[in-house]
Design a protein around this motif. Sequence first.
Motif, mmCIF file in Angstrom:
data_model
loop_
_atom_site.group_PDB
_atom_site.id
_atom_site.type_symbol
_atom_site.label_atom_id
_atom_site.label_comp_id
_atom_site.label_asym_id
_atom_site.label_seq_id
_atom_site.Cartn_x
_atom_site.Cartn_y
_atom_site.Cartn_z
ATOM 1 N N GLN A 40 56.633 38.998 36.162
ATOM 2 C CA GLN A 40 56.810 38.891 34.711
ATOM 3 C C GLN A 40 56.511 37.481 34.211
ATOM 4 N N ASN A 41 57.089 36.500 34.877
ATOM 5 C CA ASN A 41 56.993 35.128 34.371
ATOM 6 C C ASN A 41 55.704 34.419 34.768
ATOM 7 N N GLU A 45 53.522 36.195 31.731
ATOM 8 C CA GLU A 45 53.789 35.139 30.749
ATOM 9 C C GLU A 45 53.074 33.831 31.063
ATOM 10 N N LYS A 46 52.410 33.762 32.207
ATOM 11 C CA LYS A 46 51.590 32.603 32.611
ATOM 12 C C LYS A 46 52.388 31.297 32.710
ATOM 13 N N LYS A 47 53.637 31.377 33.161
ATOM 14 C CA LYS A 47 54.428 30.173 33.378
ATOM 15 C C LYS A 47 54.088 29.598 34.753
#
Length: 76
Positions: A40-41, A45-47
């Motif tokens: 997810q992240n 979300e490209k973190k």
Amino acid sequence: MLEDSDEKVNPDVKEFIDLMRKLVGTLIAQSCEMAALVYQNYYIEKKSTEEISKEFNVDEESIRIVSQYYDKNMKS
């Protein structure tokens, strides 16, 4: 295998088996949670791994390993 046997099982062995089942179940659940968190992240979300590590207080190396798996397998 022990449940199918007609032999009496030592209570200590049964307790050990029950604890190992719980441990393996917990490890599988935590692995799935880590994979979902990183997916997810990191992937959605490209973190960065550093951002994820700080936000969720998780070892950055663990996040990096899972993110490398996604990098390798999602591009195939």
